[in-house]
Motif scaffolding. Structure first.
Motif, PDB file in Angstrom:
ATOM      1  N   PRO A  73       0.827  -1.202   0.000  1.00 27.23           N
ATOM      2  CA  PRO A  73       0.000   0.000   0.000  1.00 27.23           C
ATOM      3  C   PRO A  73       0.868   1.261   0.000  1.00 27.23           C
ATOM      4  N   SER A  74       0.409   2.291  -0.698  1.00 28.34           N
ATOM      5  CA  SER A  74       1.106   3.571  -0.672  1.00 28.34           C
ATOM      6  C   SER A  74       0.787   4.272   0.641  1.00 28.34           C
ATOM      7  N   LYS A  75       1.783   4.988   1.138  1.00 26.51           N
ATOM      8  CA  LYS A  75       1.581   5.649   2.414  1.00 26.51           C
ATOM      9  C   LYS A  75       1.612   7.155   2.215  1.00 26.51           C
ATOM     10  N   ALA A  76       0.625   7.832   2.758  1.00 25.47           N
ATOM     11  CA  ALA A  76       0.554   9.277   2.544  1.00 25.47           C
ATOM     12  C   ALA A  76       0.017   9.996   3.776  1.00 25.47           C
ATOM     13  N   LEU A  77       0.475  11.240   3.920  1.00 23.98           N
ATOM     14  CA  LEU A  77       0.005  12.096   5.016  1.00 23.98           C
ATOM     15  C   LEU A  77      -0.474  13.417   4.447  1.00 23.98           C
ATOM     16  N   LEU A  78      -1.619  13.878   4.921  1.00 28.05           N
ATOM     17  CA  LEU A  78      -2.098  15.195   4.527  1.00 28.05           C
ATOM     18  C   LEU A  78      -1.763  16.191   5.637  1.00 28.05           C
ATOM     19  N   VAL A  79      -1.239  17.349   5.231  1.00 24.00           N
ATOM     20  CA  VAL A  79      -0.927  18.395   6.200  1.00 24.00           C
ATOM     21  C   VAL A  79      -1.710  19.649   5.857  1.00 24.00           C
ATOM     22  N   PRO A  80      -2.799  19.931   6.578  1.00 23.84           N
ATOM     23  CA  PRO A  80      -3.541  21.161   6.289  1.00 23.84           C
ATOM     24  C   PRO A  80      -2.689  22.363   6.651  1.00 23.84           C
ATOM     25  N   ALA A  81      -2.747  23.406   5.816  1.00 28.84           N
ATOM     26  CA  ALA A  81      -1.931  24.588   6.075  1.00 28.84           C
ATOM     27  C   ALA A  81      -2.634  25.558   7.019  1.00 28.84           C
ATOM     28  N   ASN A  82      -3.938  25.490   7.070  1.00 29.13           N
ATOM     29  CA  ASN A  82      -4.669  26.350   8.002  1.00 29.13           C
ATOM     30  C   ASN A  82      -5.930  25.610   8.439  1.00 29.13           C
ATOM     31  N   ARG A  83      -6.728  26.276   9.234  1.00 31.31           N
ATOM     32  CA  ARG A  83      -7.832  25.519   9.827  1.00 31.31           C
ATOM     33  C   ARG A  83      -8.951  25.217   8.846  1.00 31.31           C
ATOM     34  N   PHE A  84      -9.109  26.071   7.854  1.00 27.84           N
ATOM     35  CA  PHE A  84     -10.122  25.713   6.878  1.00 27.84           C
ATOM     36  C   PHE A  84      -9.706  24.446   6.143  1.00 27.84           C
ATOM     37  N   GLU A  85      -8.411  24.350   5.889  1.00 27.47           N
ATOM     38  CA  GLU A  85      -7.923  23.176   5.167  1.00 27.47           C
ATOM     39  C   GLU A  85      -8.024  21.897   5.989  1.00 27.47           C
ATOM     40  N   VAL A  86      -8.074  22.034   7.300  1.00 28.13           N
ATOM     41  CA  VAL A  86      -8.321  20.851   8.123  1.00 28.13           C
ATOM     42  C   VAL A  86      -9.656  20.238   7.715  1.00 28.13           C
ATOM     43  N   VAL A  87     -10.651  21.109   7.567  1.00 23.52           N
ATOM     44  CA  VAL A  87     -11.977  20.642   7.165  1.00 23.52           C
ATOM     45  C   VAL A  87     -11.893  19.987   5.784  1.00 23.52           C
ATOM     46  N   GLU A  88     -11.196  20.660   4.858  1.00 19.02           N
ATOM     47  CA  GLU A  88     -11.075  20.118   3.507  1.00 19.02           C
ATOM     48  C   GLU A  88     -10.353  18.777   3.493  1.00 19.02           C
ATOM     49  N   CYS A  89      -9.315  18.663   4.313  1.00 21.82           N
ATOM     50  CA  CYS A  89      -8.547  17.409   4.351  1.00 21.82           C
ATOM     51  C   CYS A  89      -9.414  16.264   4.869  1.00 21.82           C
ATOM     52  N   VAL A  90     -10.175  16.521   5.931  1.00 22.38           N
ATOM     53  CA  VAL A  90     -11.032  15.471   6.482  1.00 22.38           C
ATOM     54  C   VAL A  90     -12.077  15.055   5.448  1.00 22.38           C
ATOM     55  N   ALA A  91     -12.631  16.049   4.734  1.00 25.57           N
ATOM     56  CA  ALA A  91     -13.605  15.737   3.684  1.00 25.57           C
ATOM     57  C   ALA A  91     -12.964  14.908   2.581  1.00 25.57           C
ATOM     58  N   ALA A  92     -11.715  15.248   2.217  1.00 21.08           N
ATOM     59  CA  ALA A  92     -11.021  14.508   1.161  1.00 21.08           C
ATOM     60  C   ALA A  92     -10.731  13.076   1.595  1.00 21.08           C
ATOM     61  N   LEU A  93     -10.344  12.908   2.865  1.00 21.60           N
ATOM     62  CA  LEU A  93     -10.070  11.562   3.377  1.00 21.60           C
ATOM     63  C   LEU A  93     -11.326  10.690   3.304  1.00 21.60           C
ATOM     64  N   ASP A  94     -12.458  11.274   3.670  1.00 20.14           N
ATOM     65  CA  ASP A  94     -13.726  10.549   3.569  1.00 20.14           C
ATOM     66  C   ASP A  94     -13.966  10.098   2.139  1.00 20.14           C
ATOM     67  N   ALA A  95     -13.720  11.031   1.198  1.00 18.91           N
ATOM     68  CA  ALA A  95     -13.971  10.729  -0.210  1.00 18.91           C
ATOM     69  C   ALA A  95     -13.053   9.614  -0.705  1.00 18.91           C
ATOM     70  N   VAL A  96     -11.787   9.647  -0.294  1.00 20.70           N
ATOM     71  CA  VAL A  96     -10.843   8.613  -0.730  1.00 20.70           C
ATOM     72  C   VAL A  96     -11.292   7.260  -0.190  1.00 20.70           C
ATOM     73  N   ARG A  97     -11.707   7.240   1.081  1.00 20.10           N
ATOM     74  CA  ARG A  97     -12.150   5.979   1.675  1.00 20.10           C
ATOM     75  C   ARG A  97     -13.355   5.418   0.930  1.00 20.10           C
ATOM     76  N   GLU A  98     -14.231   6.309   0.470  1.00 23.24           N
ATOM     77  CA  GLU A  98     -15.416   5.848  -0.247  1.00 23.24           C
ATOM     78  C   GLU A  98     -15.133   5.589  -1.715  1.00 23.24           C
ATOM     79  N   GLY A  99     -13.902   5.866  -2.156  1.00 25.44           N
ATOM     80  CA  GLY A  99     -13.558   5.661  -3.567  1.00 25.44           C
ATOM     81  C   GLY A  99     -14.306   6.604  -4.489  1.00 25.44           C
ATOM     82  N   ALA A 100     -14.715   7.764  -3.963  1.00 25.41           N
ATOM     83  CA  ALA A 100     -15.480   8.708  -4.770  1.00 25.41           C
ATOM     84  C   ALA A 100     -14.532   9.688  -5.458  1.00 25.41           C
ATOM     85  N   LEU A 101     -14.197   9.408  -6.714  1.00 28.06           N
ATOM     86  CA  LEU A 101     -13.350  10.323  -7.473  1.00 28.06           C
ATOM     87  C   LEU A 101     -14.233  11.412  -8.073  1.00 28.06           C
TER      88      LEU A 101
END
Lengths: 817, 227
Positions: free
Chosen positions: A347-375
């Motif tokens: 498996p590929s290993k990756a870490l997301l680093v939000p640059a500010n607090r709004f991006e924290v929200v975006e990162c969590v949303a993106a992680l959800d999407a990746v888990r659901e396989g929703a491209l």
């Protein structure tokens, strides 16, 4: 039946490799007219694309060019050459492989045309150039296969349209040409297949085993991300720790500017002296090659990079990918992570680093999407006509052509299959005469019709200029940066002209990870000296900016509705709670608008969540209406979720500004005169050949006294409003940059339910907007007022002591397009 | 039409927002670098087919300025045509247009480097023209007084509190004035460029063209490189 010859099978087993099922399938289907392979990185995708070529060439000797390989990146072509040479040499195959890009020496390019190799590796632009030569039919005679690598990346831009038009050309020269496309995982494989195949040929899609799901998480740090900003400096210690723990780490950024700043901060904190490099598209080629070589040798522990490293370059033992900043687009994130690992089944290993607090929200949303396989993805629409115009000119360079034959060729390209003859003829007329309502260029037509009905260049010397301007990549104009020294100091890279214009000698900025001092401009080169300053004085140049996809935006707004946010780190949950307390959180079916004074201006924030382009259009329409209402807007900046407008007067009643009918009425008249249209016009006019980026004389003089494309745009609007290029500009703007559909959708969704909050200070959610690049000025009454104020001030103080320069705490320049 | 008053070498001049210079005492209007026929020249040389409307756009603006200033004398300060062949190739309706503008006016074509010779249009053709305290010529010379020239297409920038604004500009000091280009298809050379800066003395002003022409000192205090 194309079975794998024993020699190949033995070679595979000697290396301890097994042939993947999709590699065998490619061999079995080698005679398909078009074939699309979708495979993850590390799956032997490129070899799969070349196996039919290698086995064919090993069985049957071939004279001249056999297979053409096209990739979006020059570096990829060079890389593939290295990788292909290994099996060819070890198998003792009589195959010549060469690459051809903008970097190939002229002597070799010439020889390649006279005596082409069996396999030629090139880019869409170099291929377009090759098809413009009169000897193209001879060079491509006998061509049997074409392999388009990373086709998913090409499919997103006009480069792909240009490539497919060139393939249409090759297919006519070589009717039996077989097409193979290699793609990463995409949301809509059928769309890519339609693009690849000759219309209406079928195109089978082969799906390789996608491998295990990626191991992806958000980096947790002791320190909270800042309220705003994009440099993620807070994460430096944690990122360094990860670098220490892994063999090789790729640290991706969304923009070059962010990469530069992050790299600089990383170095300041790099007490262990870990070998870390930087790589992005604005750095000088030599610098980039040095870093690439060091990476291949395994000398680097980490590399700070941007999208220039996005595509399949073989980086060896990368075991961690870190994405700094929200990924903006789920598909791109998944493809990026795929790069992390070239071992097929790990498996590929990756870490997301939000640059500010709004991006924290975006990162969590993106992680959800990746888990659901929703491209996510958006359909591209019909083939752009500015690219077609360029293709017609390229065709004319190669010699006389029949309009009907060219029309048949063009409509064999999937994206242009529905092009009408009338639309084609208008493009041809534009290329020939300029296509003006006023017919004045009969004597000086660019293309002339011969007695036999074929078309050709009036002046054969024009071919040189057309060839110099081939391509669809709209680089903002850049200037080279060199260290000042006698003659020819060390080249460091490039900065955008707009940024260079904002510099005053003595200003310091970051490039290639070092702080340099601006000394002056000489012959279109920015001269700098090294400077030991701790902190660069001005922001660094901007780079490509990605737009957050529709899907991610919707996920974010849904997250806002939660009562509390157990999935979010406490600092971000608190921030959202604070926003809810002092103002409100945007809600589905409602439109939140905030007004407050800040920075000496009245600010209005509209949280439309209409996507960056939609928000941008909203900004343009609203500022137009505000101008009419005497509110003196000065400019605006748009993000994916909000538009921030600043001006001299406070908006007290926003509802009338948002009536859809009036917005719609304003669209047509407004479209004519705004900055986005002018940017779009500039891009389309350059691609279509009305504006030339490169001219032989400009290269000689260094300095160009050309007038701006805005003047051409204004002139056409005034005297020839039906002109083809204005038509193309409108279409391009409406579907891409304007995205009025999203505004209509927003207006319907909101249906007048506007929540207007007048605040006494910047709201938590609005704060990041003040640091956004890409500010669009409004050239209205306010500009005249400011200019008058400033002129008066300057006159008063002339001869007096120095005037304090404006504060440098916000972006001082606008991004070009 | 808005204008800005300039007292230059004893003459009371008005810089119009369009880039024309008005001398009311002489009922004179001066325009520089019209570059008429530029799109024709570009097309002839095998380049692009630019929108062929710059001549009518330039003439429309010139007609408005002539009417506004009620000008009886007109000085075209050189590079009126993008080259002599462009002057010859001008369509009949545009030729007639120029003739109409000339009717009842003393019209002087100063020779420029793009149009170094007489053209087939009415009016007087001169290398330069001296009128009272002023001398009109295309390219600035050294050691002159009261000189009005064009050629360089000067533009200047002002950093306002909101943004940087760049526009074609008149430049003048005690001895010379350099006019902005009037033609529609003309680019600009920044006033900071050595070619221009070296011509001007300390105490130079720029008048930015636009809806309300404005005067600013050049070089601007506090904004220029500290030596």
């Amino acid at each position: 039946m194309h079975l794998l010859p024993d020699t190949f099978r033995n070679w595979f087993s000697k290396r301890g490799w097994t042939v993947h099922p999709h590699q065998m399938a490619m061999l079995e289907r080698a005679d398909d007219p078009a074939l699309l392979l979708i495979a993850p990185t590390g799956g032997g995708k490129t070899l799969a694309g070349f196996l039919p070529t290698l086995t064919d060439l090993s069985a049957t000797p071939h004279e001249g060019l056999h297979t053409l390989y096209i990739s979006p990146l020059k570096a990829l072509a060079a890389d593939i050459k290295r990788n292909l040479t290994t099996p060819v040499t070890e198998l003792g195959l009589p195959i010549r492989i060469e690459d051809r890009t903008g970097d190939t020496p002229a002597s070799r390019k010439k020889r390649q045309r006279a005596d082409p190799p069996h396999i030629l590796l090139t880019t869409p632009e170099s291929l377009a150039l090759l098809t413009s030569y009169e000897d193209a039919p001879r060079m491509f005679a006998g061509l049997k296969r074409v392999v388009v690598d990373e086709i998913h990346a090409l499919a997103e831009s006009k480069r792909g349209d240009q490539l497919m038009l060139a393939l249409g050309r090759l297919q006519r020269l070589c009717p039996d040409l077989r097409r193979v496309g290699l793609s990463a995982t995409v949301d809509d494989p059928q769309a890519i297949a339609r693009m690849l195949a000759r219309h209406p040929d079928p195109c089978e899609i082969l799906l390789a085993d996608p491998g295990p799901a990626p191991d992806i998480a958000m980096l947790t740090t002791d320190e909270a991300p800042p309220w705003a900003g994009g440099n993620a400096a807070y994460s430096i210690p944690a990122v360094l720790e990860e670098v220490r723990r892994h063999k090789t780490t790729l640290i991706f950024h969304n923009t070059r500017a962010q990469a530069e700043i992050f790299f600089h901060n990383l170095w300041l904190a790099n007490d262990d002296g870990l070998p870390i490099g930087i790589h992005h598209g604005s750095l000088d080629r030599q610098q980039r090659e040095k870093v690439e070589a060091a990476m291949v040798r395994g000398d680097l522990r980490a590399i700070v990079c941007t999208g220039s490293l996005d595509l399949g370059i073989d980086w060896g033992d990368v075991d961690l990918v870190i994405q700094i900043g929200a990924p903006k687009n789920v598909k791109r994130l998944v493809q990026r992570i795929g790069r992390a690992n070239h071992r097929y089944n790990a498996p590929s290993k990756a870490l997301l680093v939000p640059a500010n607090r709004f991006e924290v929200v975006e990162c969590v949303a993106a992680l959800d999407a990746v888990r659901e396989g929703a491209l996510d993805g958006e359909p591209r629409g019909p083939g752009p006509r500015d690219v077609l115009c360029q293709h017609i000119l390229i065709t004319a360079c190669a010699g006389p052509f029949s309009a009907s034959d060219l029309f048949d060729e063009v409509t064999s390209v999937g994206a242009y299959a529905d092009l009408t003859r009338d639309a084609f003829d208008r493009c041809l007329d534009f290329c020939a005469t300029g296509g003006y309502a006023l017919r004045v260029y009969d004597q000086w037509q660019r293309l002339l019709q011969n007695a036999d009905g074929t078309w050709q260049l009036r002046d054969p010397r024009a071919a040189r200029q057309i060839r110099m301007n081939i391509g669809t990549i709209q680089d903002t104009d850049t200037l080279k940066v060199r260290l000042r020294r006698s003659r020819g100091g060390k080249p460091l890279g490039e900065i955008e002209e707009g940024f260079a214009a904002s510099l005053t000698p003595g200003d310091t900025f970051l490039i290639g990870g070092q702080i340099v001092r601006y000394e002056g401009l000489r012959e279109m080169t920015v001269e700098v000296s090294r400077n030991a300053a701790k902190k660069p004085k001005v922001a660094t140049f901007a780079g490509t900016k990605f737009a957050t996809s529709t899907q991610l935006s919707a996920r974010v707004i849904d997250m806002f509705q939660q009562q509390d946010w157990p999935d979010l780190p406490a600092h971000t949950a608190d921030w959202l709670a604070l926003q809810r307390q002092v103002s409100a959180l945007p809600a589905p079916g409602r439109l939140l608008i905030e007004s407050f004074a800040h920075d000496g201006r009245e600010q209005t924030v509209v949280y439309g969540f209409a996507g960056r382009n939609g928000q941008q259009t909203l900004g343009l329409l609203l500022t137009k209406r505000m101008e009419d209402a005497g509110l003196n807007p000065l400019g605006f900046v748009a993000t994916d979720y909000a538009t921030l407008i600043w001006g001299l007067d406070r908006v007290t009643d926003p509802a009338p500004l948002f009536e859809l009918n009036t917005l719609q009425d304003g669209l047509e008249t407004w479209l004519a005169g705004n900055a986005v249209m002018k940017r779009t016009f500039r891009a389309s006019a350059t691609i279509a050949g009305l504006i030339q980026r490169n001219t032989p004389s400009a290269r000689k003089n260094g300095r160009q006294a050309t007038f701006s494309s805005d003047i051409l745009y204004d002139t056409l609007q005034k005297y020839d409003p039906e002109h083809l290029l204005l038509d193309i500009t409108r279409q391009e703007a409406l579907r891409g940059l304007v995205d009025f559909g999203r505004i209509e959708e927003m207006a319907e969704r909101v249906a007048g339910r506007i929540d207007h909050r007048e605040l006494d200070r910047v709201s938590p959610l609005a704060a990041p907007l003040f640091l956004e690049m890409g500010r669009v000025p409004v050239r209205g009454a306010a500009e005249e007022r400011l200019l008058a104020e400033e002129a008066e001030r300057l006159m008063e103080s002339s001869g007096l002591a120095q005037i304090t320069p404006p504060p440098a705490d916000k972006p001082k320049w606008r991004m070009g397009y | 039409m808005n204008y800005h008053d300039i007292s230059f070498s004893g003459a009371a001049l008005k810089a119009l927002g369009s880039g024309a210079l008005w001398w009311p005492d002489q009922a004179l209007l001066c325009v520089s670098d019209l570059h008429l026929g530029k799109s024709e020249r570009v097309a002839r040389r095998g380049g692009q087919s630019l929108p062929p409307y710059e001549t009518r756009d330039t003439l429309t603006r010139l007609g408005e300025d002539l009417a506004f200033a009620n000008a009886r004398q007109v000085v075209c300060l050189g590079d009126s045509f993008d080259d002599l062949a462009a002057a010859d190739a001008m369509p009949d309706d545009e030729r007639l247009w120029i003739t109409r503008l000339q009717a009842g006016r003393r019209w002087i074509w100063i020779e420029g480097n793009h149009d170094p010779g007489p053209v087939e249009f009415g009016g007087t053709h001169l290398q330069d023209l001296t009128l009272g305290p002023l001398t009109f010529r295309h390219i600035a010379q050294t050691g002159t007084h009261g000189e009005i020239s064009g050629h360089y297409h000067p533009k200047a920038s002002v950093q306002t509190r909101g943004r940087r604004v760049t526009r074609p500009a008149f430049l003048f000091d005690d001895r010379r004035m350099i006019m902005p280009a009037y033609g529609t298809y003309t680019g600009g050379l920044h006033a900071r460029d050595a070619a221009l800066a070296d011509l001007m003395q300390p105490g130079t002003f720029a008048v930015l063209t636009g809806p309300q022409p404005l005067r600013v000192p050049m070089p601007m205090p506090g904004r220029e490189p500290t030596a």
